[in-house]
Design a protein around this motif. Sequence first.
Motif, PDB file in Angstrom:
ATOM      1  N   VAL A   1       7.609 -34.437 -41.368  1.00  0.00           N
ATOM      2  CA  VAL A   1       7.342 -33.748 -40.102  1.00  0.00           C
ATOM      3  C   VAL A   1       8.647 -33.305 -39.449  1.00  0.00           C
ATOM      4  CG1 VAL A   1       6.383 -33.976 -37.780  1.00  0.00           C
ATOM      5  CG2 VAL A   1       5.157 -34.966 -39.725  1.00  0.00           C
ATOM      6  N   VAL A   2       9.619 -34.205 -39.380  1.00  0.00           N
ATOM      7  CA  VAL A   2      10.905 -33.867 -38.755  1.00  0.00           C
ATOM      8  C   VAL A   2      11.571 -32.704 -39.486  1.00  0.00           C
ATOM      9  CG1 VAL A   2      13.250 -34.695 -38.316  1.00  0.00           C
ATOM     10  CG2 VAL A   2      11.300 -36.156 -37.778  1.00  0.00           C
ATOM     11  N   ALA A   3      11.420 -32.675 -40.815  1.00  0.00           N
ATOM     12  CA  ALA A   3      12.037 -31.604 -41.605  1.00  0.00           C
ATOM     13  C   ALA A   3      11.298 -30.277 -41.487  1.00  0.00           C
ATOM     14  CB  ALA A   3      12.109 -32.024 -43.070  1.00  0.00           C
ATOM     15  N   GLY A   4      10.160 -30.274 -40.804  1.00  0.00           N
ATOM     16  CA  GLY A   4       9.430 -29.026 -40.619  1.00  0.00           C
ATOM     17  C   GLY A   4       8.512 -28.659 -41.762  1.00  0.00           C
ATOM     18  N   HIS A   5       8.183 -29.634 -42.625  1.00  0.00           N
ATOM     19  CA  HIS A   5       7.310 -29.341 -43.763  1.00  0.00           C
ATOM     20  C   HIS A   5       5.840 -29.255 -43.365  1.00  0.00           C
ATOM     21  CE1 HIS A   5      10.612 -31.380 -46.390  1.00  0.00           C
ATOM     22  NE2 HIS A   5      10.947 -30.158 -46.013  1.00  0.00           N
ATOM     23  N   GLY A   6       5.518 -29.740 -42.179  1.00  0.00           N
ATOM     24  CA  GLY A   6       4.136 -29.674 -41.715  1.00  0.00           C
ATOM     25  C   GLY A   6       3.938 -30.511 -40.468  1.00  0.00           C
ATOM     26  N   ILE A   7       2.764 -30.357 -39.859  1.00  0.00           N
ATOM     27  CA  ILE A   7       2.375 -31.149 -38.708  1.00  0.00           C
ATOM     28  C   ILE A   7       1.313 -32.143 -39.166  1.00  0.00           C
ATOM     29  CG2 ILE A   7       2.852 -29.215 -37.171  1.00  0.00           C
ATOM     30  CD1 ILE A   7      -0.216 -28.839 -36.947  1.00  0.00           C
ATOM     31  N   SER A   8       0.841 -32.988 -38.250  1.00  0.00           N
ATOM     32  CA  SER A   8      -0.229 -33.912 -38.633  1.00  0.00           C
ATOM     33  C   SER A   8      -0.896 -34.467 -37.398  1.00  0.00           C
ATOM     34  CB  SER A   8       0.318 -35.053 -39.498  1.00  0.00           C
ATOM     35  OG  SER A   8       1.077 -35.955 -38.707  1.00  0.00           O
ATOM     36  N   LEU A   9      -1.951 -35.233 -37.633  1.00  0.00           N
ATOM     37  CA  LEU A   9      -2.605 -36.038 -36.610  1.00  0.00           C
ATOM     38  C   LEU A   9      -2.315 -37.501 -36.891  1.00  0.00           C
ATOM     39  CD1 LEU A   9      -6.121 -34.341 -36.419  1.00  0.00           C
ATOM     40  CD2 LEU A   9      -4.541 -34.559 -34.491  1.00  0.00           C
ATOM     41  N   CYS A  10      -2.285 -38.300 -35.844  1.00  0.00           N
ATOM     42  CA  CYS A  10      -2.109 -39.742 -36.021  1.00  0.00           C
ATOM     43  C   CYS A  10      -2.731 -40.459 -34.827  1.00  0.00           C
ATOM     44  CB  CYS A  10      -0.637 -40.099 -36.177  1.00  0.00           C
ATOM     45  SG  CYS A  10       0.333 -39.928 -34.669  1.00  0.00           S
ATOM     46  N   PRO A  11      -2.915 -41.770 -34.902  1.00  0.00           N
ATOM     47  CA  PRO A  11      -3.414 -42.506 -33.741  1.00  0.00           C
ATOM     48  C   PRO A  11      -2.437 -42.388 -32.571  1.00  0.00           C
ATOM     49  CG  PRO A  11      -3.532 -43.848 -35.736  1.00  0.00           C
ATOM     50  CD  PRO A  11      -2.728 -42.633 -36.085  1.00  0.00           C
ATOM     51  N   ALA A  12      -2.965 -42.383 -31.360  1.00  0.00           N
ATOM     52  CA  ALA A  12      -2.110 -42.256 -30.183  1.00  0.00           C
ATOM     53  C   ALA A  12      -1.086 -43.376 -30.104  1.00  0.00           C
ATOM     54  CB  ALA A  12      -2.968 -42.231 -28.921  1.00  0.00           C
ATOM     55  N   SER A  13      -1.439 -44.561 -30.610  1.00  0.00           N
ATOM     56  CA  SER A  13      -0.512 -45.697 -30.562  1.00  0.00           C
ATOM     57  C   SER A  13       0.709 -45.496 -31.441  1.00  0.00           C
ATOM     58  CB  SER A  13      -1.231 -46.984 -30.989  1.00  0.00           C
ATOM     59  OG  SER A  13      -1.793 -46.843 -32.280  1.00  0.00           O
ATOM     60  N   SER A  14       0.662 -44.530 -32.340  1.00  0.00           N
ATOM     61  CA  SER A  14       1.821 -44.251 -33.196  1.00  0.00           C
ATOM     62  C   SER A  14       3.027 -43.808 -32.390  1.00  0.00           C
ATOM     63  CB  SER A  14       1.479 -43.179 -34.237  1.00  0.00           C
ATOM     64  OG  SER A  14       0.545 -43.667 -35.173  1.00  0.00           O
ATOM     65  N   GLU A  15       2.789 -43.250 -31.213  1.00  0.00           N
ATOM     66  CA  GLU A  15       3.919 -42.835 -30.378  1.00  0.00           C
ATOM     67  C   GLU A  15       4.759 -44.042 -29.976  1.00  0.00           C
ATOM     68  OE1 GLU A  15       4.929 -39.980 -26.541  1.00  0.00           O
ATOM     69  OE2 GLU A  15       2.840 -40.415 -27.060  1.00  0.00           O
ATOM     70  N   GLU A  16       4.107 -45.206 -29.869  1.00  0.00           N
ATOM     71  CA  GLU A  16       4.829 -46.428 -29.530  1.00  0.00           C
ATOM     72  C   GLU A  16       5.432 -47.089 -30.760  1.00  0.00           C
ATOM     73  OE1 GLU A  16       4.032 -50.787 -27.371  1.00  0.00           O
ATOM     74  OE2 GLU A  16       2.426 -49.292 -27.473  1.00  0.00           O
ATOM     75  N   TYR A  17       4.708 -47.049 -31.889  1.00  0.00           N
ATOM     76  CA  TYR A  17       5.130 -47.831 -33.052  1.00  0.00           C
ATOM     77  C   TYR A  17       5.853 -47.022 -34.125  1.00  0.00           C
ATOM     78  CZ  TYR A  17       2.293 -51.493 -31.056  1.00  0.00           C
ATOM     79  OH  TYR A  17       1.786 -52.434 -30.198  1.00  0.00           O
ATOM     80  N   ASN A  18       5.658 -45.715 -34.151  1.00  0.00           N
ATOM     81  CA  ASN A  18       6.242 -44.911 -35.234  1.00  0.00           C
ATOM     82  C   ASN A  18       7.112 -43.757 -34.744  1.00  0.00           C
ATOM     83  OD1 ASN A  18       4.913 -46.416 -37.309  1.00  0.00           O
ATOM     84  ND2 ASN A  18       3.017 -45.323 -36.823  1.00  0.00           N
ATOM     85  N   ALA A  19       7.478 -43.772 -33.470  1.00  0.00           N
ATOM     86  CA  ALA A  19       8.305 -42.690 -32.938  1.00  0.00           C
ATOM     87  C   ALA A  19       9.720 -42.757 -33.511  1.00  0.00           C
ATOM     88  CB  ALA A  19       8.354 -42.776 -31.418  1.00  0.00           C
ATOM     89  N   ARG A  20      10.354 -41.610 -33.556  1.00  0.00           N
ATOM     90  CA  ARG A  20      11.765 -41.512 -33.932  1.00  0.00           C
ATOM     91  C   ARG A  20      12.296 -40.194 -33.405  1.00  0.00           C
ATOM     92  NH1 ARG A  20      13.472 -39.375 -39.691  1.00  0.00           N
ATOM     93  NH2 ARG A  20      14.864 -38.285 -38.243  1.00  0.00           N
ATOM     94  N   PRO A  21      13.609 -40.066 -33.271  1.00  0.00           N
ATOM     95  CA  PRO A  21      14.164 -38.789 -32.804  1.00  0.00           C
ATOM     96  C   PRO A  21      13.717 -37.642 -33.700  1.00  0.00           C
ATOM     97  CG  PRO A  21      15.846 -40.491 -32.765  1.00  0.00           C
ATOM     98  CD  PRO A  21      14.670 -41.091 -33.465  1.00  0.00           C
ATOM     99  N   GLY A  22      13.358 -36.545 -33.062  1.00  0.00           N
ATOM    100  CA  GLY A  22      12.916 -35.381 -33.826  1.00  0.00           C
ATOM    101  C   GLY A  22      11.417 -35.232 -33.908  1.00  0.00           C
ATOM    102  N   LEU A  23      10.651 -36.262 -33.484  1.00  0.00           N
ATOM    103  CA  LEU A  23       9.192 -36.203 -33.479  1.00  0.00           C
ATOM    104  C   LEU A  23       8.683 -36.007 -32.063  1.00  0.00           C
ATOM    105  CD1 LEU A  23       7.900 -39.063 -35.831  1.00  0.00           C
ATOM    106  CD2 LEU A  23       7.999 -36.618 -36.316  1.00  0.00           C
TER     107      LEU A  23
END
Length: 245
Positions: free
Chosen positions: A183-205
Motif C-alpha cells: 500500500v505504501v509503495a502505491g501498488h494498490g489500496i485495500s479495506l481493513c478493520p477499523a482497529s487496524s489504524e491502532e495496531y497496524n499503522a505506520r508512516p505512509g499509510l
Amino acid sequence: MLLTPAGTAFLDAARSTLAGLERGVAAAVNAARAVAGRLAVGSSVAAAGKTRTRLLTAFAGAYPAVELELVTYDLAAPAAGLLDHRTDVALIRPPVDAPGIVLEVVEEEPRVFVLPAAHPLAGRDVLELADVAGMPWVAAALAVDGCVPARWRDEWLVNPRPGGDVPVIGAEARTIDEWREHVVAGHGISLCPASSEEYNARPGLVFVPAKNVPVTSLCVAWRAGDERPAVRGFVELAISVARDG
C-alpha cells in the motif's frame, strides 16, 4: 427484631437460595480448575487486538491448569489451523468457507479504506466503493489451508460489487508487513478493520472511514462436534467476554 412467620420463612428461603448459588459458583470454579491439558489457539493476523488479549488473559485465569499455545496464521490460512487439526480453537475473521467449522461472533467493527499518504483520495473524510472504482487493490493471497481459495480474498475485495465493477488486483500479500509495504509503495489500496489504524499503522499509510461497506466480525471458531472441556470453556468464555465488552 422479631420476624413474622412469613418473614422467617422468606429469610430461610433466601439463605437457602444464596447458599445454593454459592455452591453453584464454587462448583463452576472447581470444574474449570479441574480442566487440564493443552489448548492450541489459532489466530489470524487479521484478528489481533484488545479483544484477543482480553480473552487469552481471562482464559488463563479461569483455567490455570490448561497450557495455552498461541499460533498465528497469515492471510492465506483463513481457518487458522483448524482444518489440519494444528489448532483446537481459533480467533478469525470470516468467512471460513470450509465444512465442519463452527463460528460464533465475538465482536463487530466497521471497515476502513487504507491508502498511501500521497494518494489523491487520502484527504477525504469518507469513501465509498464507487469512489475507488477502477483503482488497483492489494489482495490477500489465495487460501491454501483447505478453505475455498478465493472466498476470503473476495470478502475483502468486496467481490462481487453492487456497482458491477470488477476489482483490479495490483499486488498480493500473505502477511501484514507485505500488505503495508504494497500500500505504501502505491501498488494498490485495500479495506481493513477499523482497529487496524491502532495496531497496524505506520508512516505512509492513511485510513479513511468506509461508507456503505459491510462491517467485519471477529469470531471464535472450532470444529463441529468437538466437546472437549477446554474447547467448550474457551468458546463459552469468548462469548461471555463479548457480552461483557
